[in-house]
Design a protein around this motif. Structure first.
Motif, mmCIF file in Angstrom:
data_model
loop_
_atom_site.group_PDB
_atom_site.id
_atom_site.type_symbol
_atom_site.label_atom_id
_atom_site.label_comp_id
_atom_site.label_asym_id
_atom_site.label_seq_id
_atom_site.Cartn_x
_atom_site.Cartn_y
_atom_site.Cartn_z
ATOM 1 N N VAL A 10 0.840 -1.203 0.000
ATOM 2 C CA VAL A 10 0.000 0.000 0.000
ATOM 3 C C VAL A 10 0.880 1.261 0.000
ATOM 4 N N HIS A 14 1.337 3.886 -3.137
ATOM 5 C CA HIS A 14 0.974 5.286 -2.931
ATOM 6 C C HIS A 14 2.120 6.193 -3.384
ATOM 7 N N ILE A 37 -0.373 4.806 8.434
ATOM 8 C CA ILE A 37 -1.564 4.186 7.866
ATOM 9 C C ILE A 37 -2.712 4.283 8.871
ATOM 10 N N THR A 40 -9.097 1.211 9.817
ATOM 11 C CA THR A 40 -10.481 1.355 10.266
ATOM 12 C C THR A 40 -11.191 0.010 10.136
ATOM 13 N N HIS A 49 -10.016 -1.448 6.736
ATOM 14 C CA HIS A 49 -9.721 -0.501 5.656
ATOM 15 C C HIS A 49 -8.374 0.151 5.944
ATOM 16 N N LYS A 50 -7.481 0.149 4.957
ATOM 17 C CA LYS A 50 -6.130 0.693 5.119
ATOM 18 C C LYS A 50 -5.981 1.946 4.259
ATOM 19 N N GLN A 51 -5.667 3.053 4.876
ATOM 20 C CA GLN A 51 -5.527 4.321 4.162
ATOM 21 C C GLN A 51 -4.225 5.015 4.552
ATOM 22 N N VAL A 53 -2.396 8.057 5.317
ATOM 23 C CA VAL A 53 -2.779 9.437 5.643
ATOM 24 C C VAL A 53 -1.568 10.357 5.674
ATOM 25 N N TYR A 90 -2.312 16.278 9.292
ATOM 26 C CA TYR A 90 -3.582 15.603 9.002
ATOM 27 C C TYR A 90 -4.494 15.599 10.227
ATOM 28 N N GLU A 105 -12.875 11.636 10.084
ATOM 29 C CA GLU A 105 -12.560 10.211 9.935
ATOM 30 C C GLU A 105 -12.012 9.618 11.229
ATOM 31 N N ALA A 374 -3.063 13.455 3.816
ATOM 32 C CA ALA A 374 -4.459 13.454 3.352
ATOM 33 C C ALA A 374 -5.210 14.662 3.887
#
Length: 474
Positions: A10, A14, A37, A40, A49-51, A53, A90, A105, A374
């Protein structure tokens, strides 16, 4: 629910999607990557869920003489520090959304008035493409690991080391034509994978290696002396020093270290030390702690493929602080899960070296540092020498030259958060006080400062303090 390789993939994907600006020159420059990361849980808690940030790249930091009293220069541009600072940016925006009645979030109202808590099912993970510089990078080599630098043959004294550093600094400055005050950390040097020795030592020892290889060709049973991976981060002043003896006796372990500046010492602690500090105080910093119910910790730390020791990581990031007690409510010596991925960052030194040809010129660290986070406005920030990349000398010190993750810019974002907060919802630590400077607001975060005091007293008494005059900007 997730694997280290998933996290690495991931992060690398990115990075690959980011614009070219600030990235290393193909097959000639290298850099390091770190990221935060946001994890969530799904409603059924069966998937996560991996985002990404926050993501950062970089290998450098400035010397003490290049630091600014305006807070407008990035002192430390190692990837791990860039990623954490981007995450603070962030989180500041997420808090701004929360106090403004917008959806966040990350945050929901806490139980204390004016405080916010991380939502249930939300956590943060830290990724770094290479073992953090400093104590976590000191561990014995194994026979299967790359060893471009042979074991030290004799005790080296500090004076000879300083002479070598000076010669290398002069040649590096001429060849790279980098800005004043910017230093390449030995920990992320071309010799990183074998112990971060200085280049003059590398040259000498490579000659010795060639000789040993010739001997080994005729005497295959000759055993090599055990050695360890070394870090260029130097022991902090007034504390234990490295013995610099042969092989396994080169370094002390478990001590605080500052990132090296060739000629001009830095005040930047190693990434191992900073991660250990975040494991007790949280990574949100003093300013955001005004608004938070408690500190925010990384649940896991994942390291990319490369030389790695779980024992050294545990020592550097857990053991050194595990005995700390008498912390304020909410603070504790947290122990993140430590994991390694099997995926390599294709822009690290080892990978670039394997593809390099002499026609491309000398391999060198990328001079730029990338910060992406993000946020809704200007998520990408590229710097060099502590300022925005591409600014002219005439523009240095101006608003246009500032990084968006510099101290002063993060402070101004925090002040906007304070201004957006209704008086009735303002945290108690910010009410009825004459707070003006960055120093004032940091010191007013009483609980955070109490925790920091206990950490200093019990684990890190030699942690250098930043001169107060560097923190009086507003």
């Amino acid at each position: 629910m997730w694997s280290p390789d998933e996290i690495a993939s991931v992060c690398y994907n990115h990075f690959n999607k980011l614009p070219k600006r600030g990235k290393p020159e193909t097959d000639r420059e290298w850099t390091l990557l770190a990221a935060v990361i946001l994890l969530t849980d799904s409603s059924d808690q069966k998937t996560v869920h991996k985002q990404v940030v926050s993501l950062g790249t970089g290998t450098k930091c400035i010397g003490q003489s290049a630091m600014s009293m305006k807070g407008d220069v990035l002192n430390d541009s190692h990837a791990e520090v860039i990623a954490r600072r981007g995450c603070v940016r962030y989180l500041t925006e997420q808090l701004y959304r929360a106090v403004s009645g917008q959806s966040s979030e990350v945050f929901c109202p806490g139980t204390d008035e004016g405080k916010w808590a991380v939502k249930p099912g939300v956590s943060f993970l830290f990724f770094t493409s290479q073992t953090p510089c400093g104590d976590a990078s000191i561990f014995p080599m194994t026979g299967s690991q790359a060893q471009p630098c042979e074991p030290v043959k004799a005790i080296q004294n500090e004076e000879s080391e300083r002479r070598g550093l000076k010669r290398h600094a002069e040649s590096e400055l001429e060849e790279t034509r980098q800005g004043p005050g910017m230093k390449t950390s030995d920990n992320h040097s071309s010799c990183r994978k074998s112990g971060d020795a200085d280049e003059h030592e590398v040259i000498t020892e490579n000659k010795e290696r060639n000789q040993l290889n010739e001997v080994s060709h005729y005497q295959p049973n000759v055993k090599k002396r055990p050695d360890l991976h070394r870090t260029g981060a130097k022991c902090v002043p007034d504390g234990p020093t490295d013995p610099l003896e042969a092989g396994l006796l080169y370094h002390n372990v478990g001590v605080l270290r500052v990132k090296p500046g060739r000629g001009d010492r830095t005040l930047s602690l190693s990434c191992s030390d900073k991660l250990a500090r975040w494991g007790v105080l949280g990574f949100q910093g003093a300013l955001l702690s005004h608004y938070l119910q408690g500190p925010i910790y990384f649940s896991s730390v994942v390291v990319g493929k490369g030389p790695y020791s779980h024992q050294a990581m545990q020592r550097a990031m857990k053991t050194r602080c595990s005995h700390v007690r008498a912390l304020p409510s909410g603070f504790s010596a947290r122990a993140p899960e430590l994991l390694q991925a099997s995926l390599e960052f294709t822009h690290n030194h080892t990978h670039i070296e394997s593809k390099h040809t002499h026609t491309l010129g000398r391999i060198s660290p990328c001079g730029a540092a990338i910060s992406w986070c993000a946020v809704s406005q200007q998520p990408l920030d590229v710097t060099a020498n502590g300022y925005k990349q591409g600014v002219t000398k005439k523009a240095l010190g101006t608003l246009q030259a500032r990084s968006l993750i510099s101290k002063v810019e993060l402070f101004h974002s925090f002040l906007k958060l304070v201004a957006a907060t209704e008086d009735s919802q303002l945290p108690e630590t910010l009410r009825g006080k004459d707070l003006r400077t960055y120093w004032d607001y940091k010191q007013a975060a009483g609980t955070y400062q109490q925790a920091w005091t206990q950490l200093r007293l019990q684990a890190f008494p030699l942690w250098p303090r930043s001169p107060r005059e560097l923190l009086l900007f507003y």
